[in-house]
Design a protein around this motif. Structure first.
Motif, PDB file in Angstrom:
ATOM      1  N   GLU A 282       0.854  -1.186   0.000  1.00 46.74           N
ATOM      2  CA  GLU A 282       0.000   0.000   0.000  1.00 46.74           C
ATOM      3  C   GLU A 282       0.889   1.236   0.000  1.00 46.74           C
ATOM      4  O   GLU A 282       1.755   1.386   0.880  1.00 46.74           O
ATOM      5  CB  GLU A 282      -0.925  -0.003   1.226  1.00 46.74           C
TER       6      GLU A 282
ATOM      7  N   VAL B 175       0.835   5.211   0.313  1.00 46.48           N
ATOM      8  CA  VAL B 175      -0.033   6.268   0.832  1.00 46.48           C
ATOM      9  C   VAL B 175       0.668   7.607   0.626  1.00 46.48           C
ATOM     10  O   VAL B 175       1.804   7.797   1.106  1.00 46.48           O
ATOM     11  CB  VAL B 175      -0.349   6.044   2.324  1.00 46.48           C
TER      12      VAL B 175
ATOM     13  N   GLN C 215      -4.131  13.840  -7.850  1.00 50.17           N
ATOM     14  CA  GLN C 215      -4.907  12.963  -6.976  1.00 50.17           C
ATOM     15  C   GLN C 215      -6.070  12.305  -7.724  1.00 50.17           C
ATOM     16  O   GLN C 215      -6.411  11.145  -7.467  1.00 50.17           O
ATOM     17  CB  GLN C 215      -5.440  13.754  -5.774  1.00 50.17           C
ATOM     18  N   LYS C 216      -6.658  13.030  -8.667  1.00 55.40           N
ATOM     19  CA  LYS C 216      -7.775  12.469  -9.421  1.00 55.40           C
ATOM     20  C   LYS C 216      -7.331  11.372 -10.380  1.00 55.40           C
ATOM     21  O   LYS C 216      -8.111  10.482 -10.711  1.00 55.40           O
ATOM     22  CB  LYS C 216      -8.474  13.578 -10.209  1.00 55.40           C
TER      23      LYS C 216
ATOM     24  N   LEU D  69      -5.868   3.122  -8.939  1.00 50.47           N
ATOM     25  CA  LEU D  69      -6.158   2.416  -7.697  1.00 50.47           C
ATOM     26  C   LEU D  69      -5.115   1.341  -7.424  1.00 50.47           C
ATOM     27  O   LEU D  69      -4.646   1.187  -6.286  1.00 50.47           O
ATOM     28  CB  LEU D  69      -7.554   1.794  -7.754  1.00 50.47           C
ATOM     29  N   THR D  70      -4.753   0.577  -8.425  1.00 48.68           N
ATOM     30  CA  THR D  70      -3.795  -0.524  -8.243  1.00 48.68           C
ATOM     31  C   THR D  70      -2.843  -0.605  -9.429  1.00 48.68           C
ATOM     32  O   THR D  70      -3.163  -0.170 -10.538  1.00 48.68           O
ATOM     33  CB  THR D  70      -4.516  -1.886  -8.102  1.00 48.68           C
TER      34      THR D  70
ATOM     35  N   LYS E 134      -1.337  -0.843  -4.167  1.00 52.84           N
ATOM     36  CA  LYS E 134      -2.556  -0.040  -4.086  1.00 52.84           C
ATOM     37  C   LYS E 134      -2.183   1.383  -3.669  1.00 52.84           C
ATOM     38  O   LYS E 134      -1.415   1.580  -2.725  1.00 52.84           O
ATOM     39  CB  LYS E 134      -3.531  -0.638  -3.068  1.00 52.84           C
ATOM     40  N   TYR E 135      -2.739   2.372  -4.393  1.00 55.85           N
ATOM     41  CA  TYR E 135      -2.435   3.778  -4.127  1.00 55.85           C
ATOM     42  C   TYR E 135      -3.644   4.454  -3.469  1.00 55.85           C
ATOM     43  O   TYR E 135      -4.797   4.173  -3.819  1.00 55.85           O
ATOM     44  CB  TYR E 135      -2.091   4.511  -5.428  1.00 55.85           C
ATOM     45  N   ARG E 136      -3.344   5.342  -2.537  1.00 53.88           N
ATOM     46  CA  ARG E 136      -4.393   6.158  -1.915  1.00 53.88           C
ATOM     47  C   ARG E 136      -3.737   7.337  -1.219  1.00 53.88           C
ATOM     48  O   ARG E 136      -2.494   7.409  -1.077  1.00 53.88           O
ATOM     49  CB  ARG E 136      -5.210   5.350  -0.914  1.00 53.88           C
ATOM     50  N   THR E 137      -4.552   8.270  -0.782  1.00 54.75           N
ATOM     51  CA  THR E 137      -4.063   9.428  -0.028  1.00 54.75           C
ATOM     52  C   THR E 137      -4.258   9.181   1.461  1.00 54.75           C
ATOM     53  O   THR E 137      -5.085   8.368   1.880  1.00 54.75           O
ATOM     54  CB  THR E 137      -4.817  10.704  -0.447  1.00 54.75           C
TER      55      THR E 137
ATOM     56  N   THR F 164      -5.245   9.519   5.366  1.00 58.63           N
ATOM     57  CA  THR F 164      -6.406   9.999   6.113  1.00 58.63           C
ATOM     58  C   THR F 164      -5.975  11.095   7.090  1.00 58.63           C
ATOM     59  O   THR F 164      -4.784  11.359   7.280  1.00 58.63           O
ATOM     60  CB  THR F 164      -7.055   8.844   6.881  1.00 58.63           C
TER      61      THR F 164
ATOM     62  N   TYR G  92       4.614   5.129   3.163  1.00 61.53           N
ATOM     63  CA  TYR G  92       4.060   6.489   3.234  1.00 61.53           C
ATOM     64  C   TYR G  92       5.021   7.438   2.520  1.00 61.53           C
ATOM     65  O   TYR G  92       6.218   7.484   2.848  1.00 61.53           O
ATOM     66  CB  TYR G  92       3.868   6.927   4.685  1.00 61.53           C
TER      67      TYR G  92
END
Length: 562
Positions: free
Chosen positions: A61, A63, A74-75, A79-80, A102-105, A107, A140
Motif C-alpha cells: 500500500e 499512501v 490525486q484524481k 487504484l492498483t 494499491k495507491y491512496r491518499t 487519512t 508512506y
C-alpha cells in the motif's frame, strides 16, 4: 492288456488333475499369499511436484501524504498496479514474484501521525491506527519539505511493516501522474527488497535444491550459516569455568533468558518451537593455547585457531539424545587467571569488539574477561557477578544470524529502526516466514519425489496404508502451501508447508520401508527352488509324456485315414 490301458489312463488323469490343482489353485494362492502389499500412491501428482513453480504474492500500500500530489494528480492516481518478476533458477525451478500495489491518499489520522516530531513516534502512531496483515507492507510518501526524516535519510523503515519515503526533486518535477509513478516505482522496489521477499533470500532458501552460481556468494554464505528449517530447536546456554579455584562465577541465566531471549523466541513461535536449558561446566578448557602479545599485554586467540576450539569443548557439552531437533549452543567462556585477559582477533588481525565468534549451524562462543573486576591483592576464589545484559546482547545477535536473519547493511540513504527489546521487527519476521515457507516446500517436494523414485525402482518394498496416507497428506499440504503463497496468505502458507515437511519426512523414514529392502531376487530363488522343484519336475515330466502319447495317437489316426 485292458488292465494296463486302464492303469495308464488313470495315471494320465491323476497327473492332469494334480497339474490342474497346482496351476488353478496352488499358483494363484502362492502368488496371493507372498505378494508385497503396496498401497496406492499419487505418482502423477508427485511427478508434477518435481518441477517446482512457485508464485509469491504480496500486497503493498502506497499512501501519499498531504503536499505530495496536486489536486489534479490525486484524481488521476490509479487504484492498483502490479509488479511482476519471473526467474528461471534452473530447468525444474521457476520463481515468480508479484507485488500488488494499491495507491491512496492519507487519512486525517494518518496525517496527524506523520506530523510527530520523530519517525519512530510516527511509526508507532501509524501502527496503533491499523495493523498491517502478515506479509504486507505500507509505504508512506511524505513531501520533500517534511522535517520527519533527517536530511541524509531518504527512507525510514520502522519496527512494524511501515516505511516512510521522502519525495525528492526528481519526483516533484513529474508533471503527470505517470511520470511521478515512473520515478517512484524503482524507489518502492528498493524498499520492498528490504522489507519483503527478495530473489536473493528465496534462492538462498533453495540451497539444498538448486546449485549456486558464482555470483550468489552472499546467498550461499547466508544459507550455510543459518540452521535449516525444523519444527523445533533446542537452545543450550553453557558457562565454562576452567579455573573454579580462582573464580566463583554467578550468572542469572534464568532471568536473563526471560528478559532478552524469550521475547525474541515468542515472536518466532510461528516458525518453530524452542526449548532452552543451561549448564555450568568446571575445568572446561578451550583446547587451544592462546599466544601472549607483549604489545597488547594480553593473550590473543587468532581467527585461524577458532576452528579448533569447538571440538574439545563440544565433547564436554553433552547432547539431548531424547530429541531429534537441532541444538544451538551458546557458550560463555571465562578465561583462567593465568590466561587473562583473552581477546579474539579476526583475519585482519583486528580485535573483535564483542570478543565472540559464531560457528555456522552450531552456535556461538563469547570470551568474558573478569581480570579487571578484581585487584592483585584479591583473595581467591573471587566472587564474580556476570553482566548478563552484555552477554545476552551478543548471544541474541548470534541467534538472529543462526535462525536466518540477514546481516547485510541497508542501501545508502536508508535508516532502519532498531529492533527494540523484542530483537525482531515485524517485516524481518515476514521475510523469514517467506524464506522458511519456500524452504519447507522445496524440502518436502524433494523428499516426496525421492521416496516415489525409490518405491518405483524397488518393487518388493511394502507400502502400507499409513505411508500412503502420509505421502498423500504431504502432497496435499504442498499444493495448499503453493496456492496460499500465490494468494499472498503468508501465515497459512507457512503452516501448510510445515505440515508438508512433517508428513514427507515421517513417510520417508518409516521403519516399515526397510523390512524387504535388502531381499534380492537371487535369495528368492534360493528359497523357492528347493521347495517347488521336487514337486514340479514329476508333474512336468508326466505332462510331457501325456503330450507325447497324444501326439503319437494323432499320427496313427492320420496314417489309418491315408
Amino acid at each position: 492288456m485292458a488292465t494296463t490301458e486302464v492303469e495308464r489312463r488313470r495315471g494320465q488323469l491323476a497327473a492332469l488333475s494334480i497339474a490342474a490343482v497346482v496351476i488353478i489353485v496352488g499358483v494363484p494362492l502362492w502368488w496371493r499369499t507372498t505378494e508385497t502389499y503396496r498401497a496406492w500412491l499419487p505418482f502423477s501428482q508427485i511427478r508434477d511436484l518435481s518441477k517446482l513453480q512457485l508464485h509469491l504474492s504480496a500486497d503493498v500500500e502506497v499512501v501519499f501524504a498531504r503536499g505530495t500530489l496536486t489536486p489534479e494528480q490525486q484524481k488521476r492516481v490509479p487504484l492498483t498496479q502490479t509488479q511482476d518478476e519471473e526467474h528461471a533458477v534452473d530447468e525444474s525451478t521457476v520463481l515468480r514474484y508479484t507485488h500488488e500495489i494499491k495507491y491512496r491518499t492519507a487519512t486525517i489520522m494518518e496525517e496527524d501521525a506523520l506530523s510527530k516530531p520523530t519517525a519512530a513516534e510516527a511509526d508507532l502512531s501509524l501502527h496503533m491506527l491499523s495493523e498491517s496483515p502478515c506479509g504486507s507492507s505500507v509505504v508512506y510518501v511524505i513531501p520533500e519539505v517534511s522535517l520527519l526524516l533527517p536530511e541524509n535519510v531518504k527512507v525510514y523503515i520502522g519496527q512494524r511493516r511501515t516505511a516512510i519515503l521522502r519525495m525528492d526533486a526528481e519526483m516533484r518535477a513529474g508533471k503527470t501522474v505517470e511520470q511521478l509513478l515512473g520515478v517512484l516505482k524503482p524507489q518502492i522496489k528498493q524498499v520492498l527488497r528490504v522489507m519483503s521477499f527478495s530473489h536473493t533470500d528465496i534462492t538462498a532458501a533453495l540451497s539444498d535444491r538448486v546449485r549456486f552460481n558464482p555470483g550468489s556468494k552472499e546467498s550461499m554464505t547466508h544459507s550455510m550459516r543459518a540452521f535449516t528449517s525444523s519444527p523445533g530447536y533446542e537452545i543450550t546456554f553453557s558457562l565454562l569455568n576452567p579455573d573454579p579455584k580462582s573464580h566463583r562465577l554467578h550468572w542469572n541465566i534464568e532471568g536473563a533468558v526471560q528478559t532478552y531471549i524469550q521475547p525474541f523466541l515468542t515472536k518466532l513461535s510461528p516458525l518453530a518451537n524452542f526449548s532452552m536449558d543451561s549448564q555450568m561446566l568446571h575445568y572446561a578448557m578451550l583446547g587451544v593455547n592462546p599466544r601472549y602479545d607483549n604489545d597488547r599485554g594480553a593473550y590473543i586467540l587468532h581467527a585461524d585457531s577458532l576452528a579448533h576450539v569447538i571440538n574439545p569443548v563440544e565433547a564436554r557439552l553433552g547432547s539431548n539424545a531424547a530429541s531429534s531437533n537441532p541444538v544451538l549452543n551458546f557458550l560463555l567462556y571465562v578465561p583462567d587467571a593465568q590466561h587473562s585477559p583473552l581477546y579474539i582477533r579476526d583475519h585482519k588481525k583486528m580485535e573483535v569488539p564483542s570478543n565472540a565468534f559464531h560457528s555456522p549451524r552450531w552456535g556461538g562462543i563469547m570470551v568474558y574477561n573478569v581480570k579487571n573486576l578484581y585487584g592483585p591483592e584479591a583473595e581467591f576464589p573471587v566472587n564474580i557477578d556476570i553482566n548478563m545484559a552484555e552477554v545476552m546482547g551478543v548471544f541474541l545477535t548470534q541467534l538472529r544470524l543462526l535462525v536466518g536473519m540477514q546481516s547485510s547493511p541497508p542501501p545508502p540513504g536508508f535508516s532502519v529502526a532498531p529492533c527494540g527489546s523484542v530483537g525482531l521487527a515485524d517485516w524481518e519476521l515476514d521475510r523469514l516466514m517467506w524464506s522458511r515457507s519456500v524452504e519447507n516446500i522445496a524440502t518436502a517436494t524433494t523428499t516426496i519425489t525421492s521416496l516415489a523414485q525409490l518405491l518405483d525402482q524397488i518393487g518388493n518394498i511394502v507400502i502400507n496404508d499409513n505411508i500412503a496416507q502420509q505421502v498423500s497428506s504431504a502432497v496435499t499440504s504442498v499444493q495448499l502451501a503453493v496456492a496460499e503463497l500465490e494468494a499472498g496468505n503468508l501465515g497459512f502458507a507457512l503452516q501448510y508447508s510445515k505440515e508438508a515437511i512433517l508428513a514427507s519426512e515421517k513417510a520417508f523414514f518409516d521403519p516399515s520401508l526397510l523390512h524387504l529392502l535388502y531381499f534380492p531376487d537371487d535369495q528368492k530363488f534360493a528359497i523357492y527352488i528347493p521347495l517347488f522343484l521336487p514337486m514340479c519336475v514329476p508333474i512336468l515330466l508326466s505332462l510331457l509324456k501325456i503330450a507325447s502319447e497324444a501326439r503319437q495317437r494323432y499320427r496313427e489316426k492320420q496314417a489309418k485315414k491315408d
